[in-house]
Design an enzyme around this catalytic site. Structure first.
Site, PDB file in Angstrom:
ATOM      1  N   ASP A   1       0.808  -1.126  -0.064  1.00 56.53           N
ATOM      2  CA  ASP A   1      -0.097   0.115   0.055  1.00 56.53           C
ATOM      3  C   ASP A   1       0.820   1.395   0.039  1.00 56.53           C
ATOM      4  OD1 ASP A   1      -2.670  -1.050   0.066  1.00 56.53           O
ATOM      5  OD2 ASP A   1      -2.374  -1.825   1.900  1.00 56.53           O
TER       6      ASP A   1
ATOM      7  N   GLY B   1       4.130   1.467  -1.167  1.00 55.91           N
ATOM      8  CA  GLY B   1       4.869   1.477  -2.522  1.00 55.91           C
ATOM      9  C   GLY B   1       4.045   1.478  -3.876  1.00 55.91           C
TER      10      GLY B   1
ATOM     11  N   TYR C   1       0.585   2.514  -3.877  1.00 54.82           N
ATOM     12  CA  TYR C   1      -0.470   3.789  -3.892  1.00 54.82           C
ATOM     13  C   TYR C   1      -0.042   4.976  -3.037  1.00 54.82           C
ATOM     14  CZ  TYR C   1      -3.331  -0.635  -5.172  1.00 54.82           C
ATOM     15  OH  TYR C   1      -3.520  -1.749  -5.507  1.00 54.82           O
TER      16      TYR C   1
ATOM     17  N   VAL D   1       0.532   6.159   0.988  1.00 54.56           N
ATOM     18  CA  VAL D   1      -0.307   6.343   2.104  1.00 54.56           C
ATOM     19  C   VAL D   1      -0.817   7.790   2.225  1.00 54.56           C
ATOM     20  CG1 VAL D   1       0.136   4.270   3.309  1.00 54.56           C
ATOM     21  CG2 VAL D   1       1.351   6.195   3.847  1.00 54.56           C
ATOM     22  N   GLY D   2       0.139   8.854   1.735  1.00 55.35           N
ATOM     23  CA  GLY D   2       0.147  10.267   1.851  1.00 55.35           C
ATOM     24  C   GLY D   2      -1.002  10.351   0.875  1.00 55.35           C
TER      25      GLY D   2
ATOM     26  N   ARG E   1      -3.243   8.810  -0.048  1.00 56.37           N
ATOM     27  CA  ARG E   1      -4.613   8.067   0.334  1.00 56.37           C
ATOM     28  C   ARG E   1      -4.886   8.587   1.731  1.00 56.37           C
ATOM     29  NH1 ARG E   1      -6.904   6.819  -3.592  1.00 56.37           N
ATOM     30  NH2 ARG E   1      -8.229   5.261  -2.591  1.00 56.37           N
TER      31      ARG E   1
ATOM     32  N   TYR F   1      -9.598  -1.199   3.262  1.00 57.25           N
ATOM     33  CA  TYR F   1      -9.136  -1.100   4.603  1.00 57.25           C
ATOM     34  C   TYR F   1      -9.214   0.232   5.047  1.00 57.25           C
ATOM     35  CZ  TYR F   1      -8.323  -5.470   6.942  1.00 57.25           C
ATOM     36  OH  TYR F   1      -8.527  -6.963   7.624  1.00 57.25           O
ATOM     37  N   GLU F   2      -9.225   0.824   6.145  1.00 57.59           N
ATOM     38  CA  GLU F   2      -8.959   2.024   6.882  1.00 57.59           C
ATOM     39  C   GLU F   2      -7.704   1.618   7.747  1.00 57.59           C
ATOM     40  OE1 GLU F   2     -10.501   5.037   6.275  1.00 57.59           O
ATOM     41  OE2 GLU F   2     -11.750   4.003   4.734  1.00 57.59           O
TER      42      GLU F   2
ATOM     43  N   HIS G   1      -4.975 -12.004  10.208  1.00 57.81           N
ATOM     44  CA  HIS G   1      -6.338 -11.889  10.287  1.00 57.81           C
ATOM     45  C   HIS G   1      -7.097 -13.049   9.479  1.00 57.81           C
ATOM     46  CE1 HIS G   1      -9.956  -9.103   9.575  1.00 57.81           C
ATOM     47  NE2 HIS G   1     -10.326 -10.043  10.318  1.00 57.81           N
TER      48      HIS G   1
END
Length: 794
Positions: free
Chosen positions: A309, A311, A313, A315-316, A318, A394-395, A604
């Site tokens: 996530d 590399g 997308y 996270v900054g 998103r 996911y959050e 999970h």
């Protein structure tokens, strides 16, 4: 390619590029290549070399400020690969411009939106929707979740591809992932078309006989027992205990810089701690640098579910704009984030970072029934710097927590909606997942985070020790302390049988009492190495996740453990962290500038309780001082008398509680300090970082005599429109008594102060622990020397 020099607008060389700086870079690149049809993927700060920054930051005159640079990734229409550049804003020149052919850039939100539009209008996709049982009237309610394809051997890495996980939302009330569809389109984003559709051998039509609406609001209303909770108020009538100047924050004895970029999100830099007036460096840079989410099912398209996530997308990119619905209470300070979209326009994420304080329970406590004068206790508060980002379904809520005892914690909460699959009735999932709703399953998966730590504990030369608890030959408890010398020797994993921790230490600085190296201990028990088999698609780029700890020598350009470009990277050759270690397996990592890479996370196994929305689940790690401070660093805290709490019956209804919908206001906190260290001695940077000299530039206060009654006033920051905090305290002092217990957890401690009996003395209300410690019979204070000493009485 030169452009008129731009005077950079920033406070510190580590600050993110401002709105105007981003616009300047975009214009400079376009003017330099007017004949090219380019789109922007990344425009971000190119951080200064560490040597340059440290020399400027810790020099007496702050000379030699590093040039301001931007790192740029652009795409050219109908040209494969990417163009990577470095733009110098100080000189107005492009210093580097290279074309990388077999490379796929990060996937932006703009590209994801384009993919969704392509898929929903494709004739073959529409046909497959009908085969799955979607009615003609429901085609407008078909959506896709675009994912990077990972690495697919059918297409290689020369084309920018995405896979679309398909969903159907019956009616207008359900959420977009209500019912999963069983096929998966493959999209070429450069050609803007669907090039293939992967279809399983056994089809799984959508359920027609159950209510699969999965509308969260509707389900909430149908719950038998709707509990209306009485509101819980968090107020700070005298304001906050932190100060902000630019992007530096000062809280209690901590001072650090808050950065933010497209890929890592929050970056903590230049973290120092004030011990008795000495500013001691702790960490040069701390950030989350990657996250892998491998799924465990086999077969059709599932083997490609392996998200990176950060590399793939960023996270900054998103990050959610935070508001008062994010769970933060009290007085909140926000920071925005500016980015460049693919058209070169500047976009702003409002309130990307939240900064606030929370109650943290008991800080310390001691009771002695024989001598009640020796009873002491104090309540703690903590500072929380947070962001929230959405990665597909996911959050993730990321909290960087600073505590009064010198501990730094990283907490990550995971919530959102499960990634689901269509299944047939009574289908055997072979242990790879769980049916969470009729004809809907969720796969087993992992969440693996990589924390990058560049320590600077009292200097640039640090080491890492593995610490295990063992029994010696006599059956007594001892610690086994091993300091590896090479990158290969340093690879290790958590061992619950020995309670393993890792000491990040400075072998050149020994504690005056214990004789052990000063250190910060890494405590992390939420650990699991990646369970995907080596050599499979799911293990591509996951070298960082195969073990919990790696240590490498510091290099300016070694930031991302999956390499600079993670999307569609193949497993042919090592990348990122794996490559750096394999290139030099005997690289020395003892007593030098090092980087610690720590993989932590969770496994999970989905359950029906996770559907339709998952309760938040937390994972934690801690950086805790060990042999670093002379004594408990939180002893400069007032003793606690909580005058705001009240005893009540659990059935009591408080009429004065206000409506929960009342709007709260965030406050920008005042700031008036200069974060630079003033050092009059002309020493080398290395000498200064071993133990930064006491800050002579700050105003001094007289040493208080032991017999003198302390009459300090609380220096809590008053917000605009509030009465002076000191006046407020004087008015309430008679009610609260000498302990000054009102709002004790809002007591403000500046980093500036004076030495009082060897403790760092802050102004504050009565009941200071230094005064209380006089009741303990084996401790005295040598006030004349300003030192804390132990004496044995005759």
């Amino acid at each position: 390619m030169a452009e008129e020099s731009k005077a950079a607008e920033y406070f510190d060389p580590l600050d993110p590029l401002s709105f105007n700086e981003l616009r300047y870079v975009v214009n400079l690149v376009r003017k330099s290549y007017p004949e090219k049809q380019i789109s922007f993927d990344v425009v971000t700060l190119s951080e200064p070399h560490k040597e340059e920054y440290v020399h400027w930051r810790y020099s007496s005159a702050h000379e030699g400020i590093p040039d301001r640079r931007a790192y740029v990734i652009v795409l050219e229409k109908e040209v494969p690969g990417v163009f990577e550049g470095i733009v110098n804003l100080t000189t107005g020149k492009i210093e580097k411009w290279e074309h990388s052919v077999d490379t796929c850039p990060i996937i932006t939100a703009d590209l994801l939106a384009i993919t969704d539009e392509i898929v929903r209008n494709d004739a073959n996709v529409i046909e497959q929707c009908k085969i799955c049982g979607v009615p003609e009237s429901g085609l407008s309610n078909v959506y896709c979740d675009p994912w990077t394809i990972g690495y697919d051997e059918r297409y290689g890495s020369g084309r920018r591809l995405q896979q679309a996980l398909m969903y159907y939302k019956p009616g207008d009330s359900g959420h977009l992932r209500s019912i999963p569809l069983d096929f998966c389109p493959i999209i070429d984003v450069d050609q803007k078309k669907v090039i293939a559709i992967d279809i399983p051998k056994v089809r799984r039509p959508i359920p027609q006989d159950v209510n699969s609406d999965n509308n969260l609001k509707k389900l909430e209303q149908e719950m038998e027992a709707m509990k209306m909770l009485k509101p819980l108020r968090i107020t700070q009538p005298e304001g906050v205990n932190f100060r902000i100047k630019g992007r530096y924050i000062e809280w209690q004895n901590f001072c650090f810089h808050i950065g933010f970029n497209y890929r890592e999100g929050i970056v903590l830099s230049d973290v120092v701690f004030n011990e008795d007036g000495h500013l001691r460096p702790l960490f040069y840079r701390i950030s989350l640098t990657e996250m892998a989410v491998p799924f465990g099912a086999k077969g059709h398209s599932h083997h490609r579910k392996h998200a990176y996530d950060l590399g793939e997308y960023g996270v900054g990119y998103r990050t959610n704009p935070l508001s008062f619905t994010c769970g933060c209470e009290g007085v909140i300070h926000y920071m925005d984030a500016d980015f460049v979209n693919y058209r070169g326009e500047i976009t702003t994420i409002k309130n990307a970072i939240s900064i606030h304080e929370e109650d943290d329970g008991v800080l310390f406590k001691y009771s002695d029934l024989r001598d009640r004068n020796a009873n002491i206790s104090a309540r703690s508060i903590k500072l929380v710097v947070s962001q929230v980002f959405t990665a597909a379904n996911y959050e993730y809520l990321v909290y960087w927590i600073f505590r009064m005892d010198g501990v730094i914690e990283c907490e990550i909460r995971l919530t959102g909606i499960l990634n689901t699959n269509a299944i047939n009735e009574d289908e055997d999932l072979k242990g790879h997942g769980t049916q969470v709703y009729p004809k809907i399953s969720a796969e087993n998966h992992e969440h693996l985070f990589c924390l990058r730590i560049n320590p600077m504990l009292d200097g640039l030369r640090n080491s890492v020790a593995t610490v295990d608890a063992l029994r010696d030959k006599n059956g007594t408890l001892v610690s086994k302390y091993i300091i590896p010398e090479t990158v290969t020797e340093a690879i290790s994993n958590y061992d619950s049988s020995t309670g393993r921790t890792w000491d990040i230490c400075n072998l050149n600085k020994l504690h005056p009492y214990s004789g052990k190296p000063v250190s910060y201990k890494l405590i992390s028990r939420d650990t699991s190495p990646v369970l995907s088999q080596p050599g499979t698609t799911n293990s591509d780029c996951s070298g960082f996740a195969e073990n919990n700890i790696y240590v490498t020598p510091y290099m300016d350009d070694q930031i991302f453990p999956t390499g600079d470009y993670a999307p569609q990277a193949s497993d042919d050759t090592p990348k990122g962290l794996s490559k750096w270690i394999s290139d030099d397996p005997n690289a020395q990592i003892k007593n030098t500038d090092i980087v610690v890479w720590h993989t932590f996370g969770m496994i999970h196994f989905p359950a029906p309780e996770d559907f339709p929305i998952m309760p938040a689940e937390s994972i934690h790690l801690f950086l805790q001082p060990r042999n670093f401070f002379k004594h408990n660093p939180a002893l400069d805290t007032s003793s606690s008398v909580n005058s705001t709490s009240e005893a009540t019956s659990p059935n009591t209804h408080h009429e004065n509680l206000r409506d929960t919908s009342q709007k709260r206001e965030s406050h920008s906190t005042p700031h008036d300090y200069e974060p630079h260290v003033s050092d009059k001695n002309d020493k080398s940077v290395e000498d200064k970082l071993h133990f930064v000299q006491k800050d002579e530039s700050r105003p001094k206060e007289p040493v208080v005599d032991a017999a003198q009654k302390h009459e300090g006033r609380s220096e809590t920051l008053a917000q605009p429109g509030q009465q002076n905090a000191n006046q407020s305290e004087e008015k309430q002092g008679g009610q609260n008594g000498s302990n000054g217990g009102h709002h004790h957890h809002h007591h403000h401690h500046y980093i500036t102060g004076h030495v009082y009996g060897g403790y760092h003395k802050h102004s504050g209300s009565g009941g200071h622990l230094v005064d209380m410690m006089k009741n303990i019979s084996d401790v005295t204070h040598d006030f004349a020397m300003g030192n804390f000493r132990y004496h044995k009485y005759d």
